[in-house]
Motif scaffolding. Structure first.
Motif, PDB file in Angstrom:
ATOM      1  N   LEU A   1     -10.098  -6.260  11.408  1.00 41.36           N
ATOM      2  CA  LEU A   1      -9.352  -5.336  10.565  1.00 41.36           C
ATOM      3  C   LEU A   1     -10.275  -4.577   9.619  1.00 41.36           C
ATOM      4  CD1 LEU A   1      -6.568  -4.292   9.570  1.00 41.36           C
ATOM      5  CD2 LEU A   1      -6.560  -6.200   7.944  1.00 41.36           C
ATOM      6  N   LEU A   2     -11.186  -5.283   8.955  1.00 42.91           N
ATOM      7  CA  LEU A   2     -12.061  -4.635   7.982  1.00 42.91           C
ATOM      8  C   LEU A   2     -13.069  -3.697   8.644  1.00 42.91           C
ATOM      9  CD1 LEU A   2     -12.745  -7.501   5.394  1.00 42.91           C
ATOM     10  CD2 LEU A   2     -11.145  -5.588   5.233  1.00 42.91           C
ATOM     11  N   GLN A   3     -13.535  -4.051   9.820  1.00 35.49           N
ATOM     12  CA  GLN A   3     -14.459  -3.161  10.535  1.00 35.49           C
ATOM     13  C   GLN A   3     -13.750  -1.855  10.898  1.00 35.49           C
ATOM     14  OE1 GLN A   3     -16.010  -5.387  13.870  1.00 35.49           O
ATOM     15  NE2 GLN A   3     -17.069  -6.867  12.558  1.00 35.49           N
ATOM     16  N   TRP A   4     -12.529  -1.975  11.347  1.00 29.79           N
ATOM     17  CA  TRP A   4     -11.744  -0.773  11.664  1.00 29.79           C
ATOM     18  C   TRP A   4     -11.527   0.071  10.416  1.00 29.79           C
ATOM     19  CZ3 TRP A   4      -6.861   0.324   9.599  1.00 29.79           C
ATOM     20  CH2 TRP A   4      -6.228   1.462  10.122  1.00 29.79           C
ATOM     21  N   PHE A   5     -11.153  -0.568   9.324  1.00 29.04           N
ATOM     22  CA  PHE A   5     -10.888   0.165   8.077  1.00 29.04           C
ATOM     23  C   PHE A   5     -12.131   0.869   7.578  1.00 29.04           C
ATOM     24  CE2 PHE A   5     -10.528   0.102   3.327  1.00 29.04           C
ATOM     25  CZ  PHE A   5      -9.478   1.013   3.215  1.00 29.04           C
ATOM     26  N   ASP A   6     -13.263   0.222   7.725  1.00 30.29           N
ATOM     27  CA  ASP A   6     -14.528   0.786   7.237  1.00 30.29           C
ATOM     28  C   ASP A   6     -14.858   2.111   7.928  1.00 30.29           C
ATOM     29  OD1 ASP A   6     -16.966   0.586   5.635  1.00 30.29           O
ATOM     30  OD2 ASP A   6     -17.980   0.298   7.551  1.00 30.29           O
ATOM     31  N   THR A   7     -14.485   2.240   9.176  1.00 31.81           N
ATOM     32  CA  THR A   7     -14.843   3.447   9.931  1.00 31.81           C
ATOM     33  C   THR A   7     -13.696   4.450  10.061  1.00 31.81           C
ATOM     34  OG1 THR A   7     -14.271   2.350  12.028  1.00 31.81           O
ATOM     35  CG2 THR A   7     -16.564   2.215  11.294  1.00 31.81           C
ATOM     36  N   GLU A   8     -12.447   3.977   9.977  1.00 31.65           N
ATOM     37  CA  GLU A   8     -11.309   4.843  10.284  1.00 31.65           C
ATOM     38  C   GLU A   8     -10.427   5.206   9.087  1.00 31.65           C
ATOM     39  OE1 GLU A   8     -10.975   6.179  13.203  1.00 31.65           O
ATOM     40  OE2 GLU A   8     -12.636   5.043  14.061  1.00 31.65           O
ATOM     41  N   GLN A   9     -10.701   4.664   7.932  1.00 30.14           N
ATOM     42  CA  GLN A   9      -9.834   4.941   6.783  1.00 30.14           C
ATOM     43  C   GLN A   9      -9.814   6.429   6.440  1.00 30.14           C
ATOM     44  OE1 GLN A   9     -11.473   3.941   2.738  1.00 30.14           O
ATOM     45  NE2 GLN A   9     -12.944   2.757   3.949  1.00 30.14           N
ATOM     46  N   ARG A  10      -8.654   6.888   5.993  1.00 31.22           N
ATOM     47  CA  ARG A  10      -8.518   8.280   5.584  1.00 31.22           C
ATOM     48  C   ARG A  10      -9.241   8.518   4.254  1.00 31.22           C
ATOM     49  NH1 ARG A  10      -2.120   8.346   5.595  1.00 31.22           N
ATOM     50  NH2 ARG A  10      -2.615   6.211   4.893  1.00 31.22           N
ATOM     51  N   ALA A  11      -9.765   9.715   4.090  1.00 34.03           N
ATOM     52  CA  ALA A  11     -10.420  10.081   2.835  1.00 34.03           C
ATOM     53  C   ALA A  11      -9.349  10.367   1.790  1.00 34.03           C
ATOM     54  CB  ALA A  11     -11.303  11.300   3.032  1.00 34.03           C
ATOM     55  N   MET A  12      -9.411   9.661   0.676  1.00 32.08           N
ATOM     56  CA  MET A  12      -8.481   9.862  -0.435  1.00 32.08           C
ATOM     57  C   MET A  12      -9.282   9.821  -1.735  1.00 32.08           C
ATOM     58  SD  MET A  12      -5.399   7.324   0.735  1.00 32.08           S
ATOM     59  CE  MET A  12      -4.786   7.332   2.438  1.00 32.08           C
ATOM     60  N   PRO A  13      -9.000  10.700  -2.677  1.00 34.34           N
ATOM     61  CA  PRO A  13      -9.822  10.772  -3.883  1.00 34.34           C
ATOM     62  C   PRO A  13      -9.854   9.476  -4.684  1.00 34.34           C
ATOM     63  CG  PRO A  13      -7.827  12.110  -4.112  1.00 34.34           C
ATOM     64  CD  PRO A  13      -7.940  11.736  -2.673  1.00 34.34           C
ATOM     65  N   TRP A  14      -8.767   8.713  -4.671  1.00 38.05           N
ATOM     66  CA  TRP A  14      -8.745   7.458  -5.448  1.00 38.05           C
ATOM     67  C   TRP A  14      -9.525   6.339  -4.765  1.00 38.05           C
ATOM     68  CZ3 TRP A  14      -4.407  10.254  -4.022  1.00 38.05           C
ATOM     69  CH2 TRP A  14      -3.768   9.867  -2.848  1.00 38.05           C
ATOM     70  N   ARG A  15      -9.940   6.580  -3.515  1.00 39.27           N
ATOM     71  CA  ARG A  15     -10.796   5.602  -2.849  1.00 39.27           C
ATOM     72  C   ARG A  15     -12.267   5.850  -3.162  1.00 39.27           C
ATOM     73  NH1 ARG A  15      -7.736   5.116   3.061  1.00 39.27           N
ATOM     74  NH2 ARG A  15      -6.160   3.616   2.358  1.00 39.27           N
ATOM     75  N   GLU A  16     -12.527   6.909  -3.898  1.00 40.98           N
ATOM     76  CA  GLU A  16     -13.901   7.248  -4.260  1.00 40.98           C
ATOM     77  C   GLU A  16     -14.248   6.785  -5.672  1.00 40.98           C
ATOM     78  OE1 GLU A  16     -14.044  11.443  -3.748  1.00 40.98           O
ATOM     79  OE2 GLU A  16     -13.575  11.369  -1.600  1.00 40.98           O
ATOM     80  N   THR A  17     -13.386   5.985  -6.270  1.00 38.17           N
ATOM     81  CA  THR A  17     -13.610   5.537  -7.641  1.00 38.17           C
ATOM     82  C   THR A  17     -13.248   4.073  -7.800  1.00 38.17           C
ATOM     83  OG1 THR A  17     -12.972   5.906  -9.965  1.00 38.17           O
ATOM     84  CG2 THR A  17     -11.271   6.215  -8.314  1.00 38.17           C
ATOM     85  N   LYS A  18     -13.825   3.441  -8.786  1.00 34.95           N
ATOM     86  CA  LYS A  18     -13.430   2.088  -9.180  1.00 34.95           C
ATOM     87  C   LYS A  18     -12.791   2.113 -10.563  1.00 34.95           C
ATOM     88  CE  LYS A  18     -14.274  -0.818  -5.859  1.00 34.95           C
ATOM     89  NZ  LYS A  18     -13.179  -1.651  -5.295  1.00 34.95           N
ATOM     90  N   ASN A  19     -12.510   3.310 -11.063  1.00 39.03           N
ATOM     91  CA  ASN A  19     -11.858   3.452 -12.361  1.00 39.03           C
ATOM     92  C   ASN A  19     -10.435   2.903 -12.244  1.00 39.03           C
ATOM     93  OD1 ASN A  19     -10.371   4.437 -14.596  1.00 39.03           O
ATOM     94  ND2 ASN A  19     -11.759   6.166 -14.836  1.00 39.03           N
ATOM     95  N   PRO A  20     -10.133   1.804 -12.925  1.00 37.86           N
ATOM     96  CA  PRO A  20      -8.808   1.182 -12.764  1.00 37.86           C
ATOM     97  C   PRO A  20      -7.660   2.080 -13.221  1.00 37.86           C
ATOM     98  CG  PRO A  20     -10.027   0.167 -14.569  1.00 37.86           C
ATOM     99  CD  PRO A  20     -10.997   1.036 -13.845  1.00 37.86           C
ATOM    100  N   TYR A  21      -7.907   2.942 -14.184  1.00 35.29           N
ATOM    101  CA  TYR A  21      -6.879   3.891 -14.637  1.00 35.29           C
ATOM    102  C   TYR A  21      -6.505   4.847 -13.504  1.00 35.29           C
ATOM    103  CZ  TYR A  21      -5.436   8.334 -16.920  1.00 35.29           C
ATOM    104  OH  TYR A  21      -4.818   9.507 -17.262  1.00 35.29           O
TER     105      TYR A  21
END
Length: 346
Positions: free
Chosen positions: A11-31
């Protein structure tokens, strides 16, 4: 389920390569992560992205949002619907600013006590932002997990949610945020409600429903209760300056948002009693629409006044104003009223 470790790795290997680009996935800012999760509730990703970007551009920090007036917050939220989400989030952010030094609490219990934070939001934000070992269970996860295990428990029941959270707990002891997002992404992209793409599923070998041929039968959930339909009449009153009368809602639903005067036809309350002036309206509605909420439907008919009224003849109360159609952006209108506004502009 077959090999648990192999399942998670697949599952994680698939997610690592196939996940959609989303702006909130580019940050670790919890807010920012928290904001995205609130916006994504009941709303599609493609709709949320622009709202999210505009929101963080205007309120880049917790302090910025905590100091904002509710009207401005709701204006930026306009069109996303479910406005109680925005109000609760705004209240919670003010709490974080005042009582937690403008830092989202890392402790799940502390975070979970904030206004509007339910079990899903708690698990999603805590796992994605802080890698806390909490399993998220939303509609996508219900579907994926029930099919993987050929599970016929009713997913509408709270007991099923609790059971799923417990069963998923071993998988979130490490890489919790990635695992939770991968499960939700799998449900959104592959393990869809209708016509799931089983042949492309990265964890097909682990899926008992696929093996048994029961994928289309899952998940099991009780039949939805039929929505209540409320018939509403909206009245369009125009003055000599081509301004329209609008009122601020007092009801809990869409509270404090602006609308053209609207009344439940079963309610004895009337526009005339509110403004103290009798106005004649055409008997035939000029526009009709239906607006769906989670629990009810508004069936709206719009009636126009036969004549313009003179501004000086109506004494406005504190929750009434005259709307210049060119100034709509200064007001928070729900979707149904925006449609009526658009009808007036045609």
């Amino acid at each position: 389920m077959y090999n648990e470790k192999r399942f998670k790795n697949n599952l994680l290997q698939w997610f690592d390569t196939e996940q959609r680009a989303m702006p909130w996935r580019e940050t670790k800012n919890p807010y920012y992560i928290w904001l995205s999760e609130v916006m994504l509730q009941q709303t599609q990703v493609k709709t949320v992205i622009d709202y999210y970007l505009r929101f963080i551009a205007r309120f880049p920090t917790i302090r910025d949002l905590s100091e904002a007036h509710e009207d401005e917050v709701l204006k930026l939220w306009e069109g996303l619907g479910y406005y109680s989400r925005a109000r609760n989030f705004h209240t919670a952010i003010r709490d974080v600013h005042q009582n937690h030094n403008s830092e989202v609490p890392m402790d799940p219990k502390t975070f979970g006590a904030l206004k509007g934070v339910g079990p899903y939001t708690q698990a999603a934000v805590m796992s994605i932002a802080f890698d806390q070992p909490l399993a998220t269970v939303d509609g996508n996860v219900f579907r994926v997990w029930s099919r993987l295990n050929n599970d016929t428990r009713d997913t509408k029941l709270q007991t099923t949610r609790k059971a799923y959270e417990a069963e998923l707990a071993p998988y979130v002891q490490q890489s919790a945020g990635d695992f939770n997002q991968a499960m939700m992404e799998l449900g959104a992209m592959i393990c869809t409600p209708k016509a799931p793409l089983c042949l492309f599923c990265p964890v097909q070998e682990h899926c008992e429903a696929f093996e048994q041929g029961t994928v289309a039968d899952l998940p099991v959930k009780t039949t939805k209760v039929k929505k209540k339909v409320i018939k509403q009449h909206v009245y369009l009153v125009k003055n000599e300056f081509n301004e329209y009368l609008i009122t601020k809602r007092k009801a809990n639903l869409l509270n404090n948002m602006w609308q053209f005067p609207m009344y439940d036809i079963e309610d004895e309350h009337s526009l005339e009693s509110d403004i103290g002036v009798n106005i004649n309206f055409y008997k035939q509605s000029s526009y009709q629409l239906k607006h769906q909420f989670t629990h009810l439907t508004w069936d709206i008919k719009v009636f126009e006044a036969k004549h313009i009224v003179h501004k000086e003849d109506i004494t406005l109360t504190a929750d009434m104003e005259w709307l210049d159609l060119n100034q709509k952006d200064n007001y928070n209108f729900p979707v149904s009223m925006t449609k009526i506004y658009q009808f007036l502009r045609e």
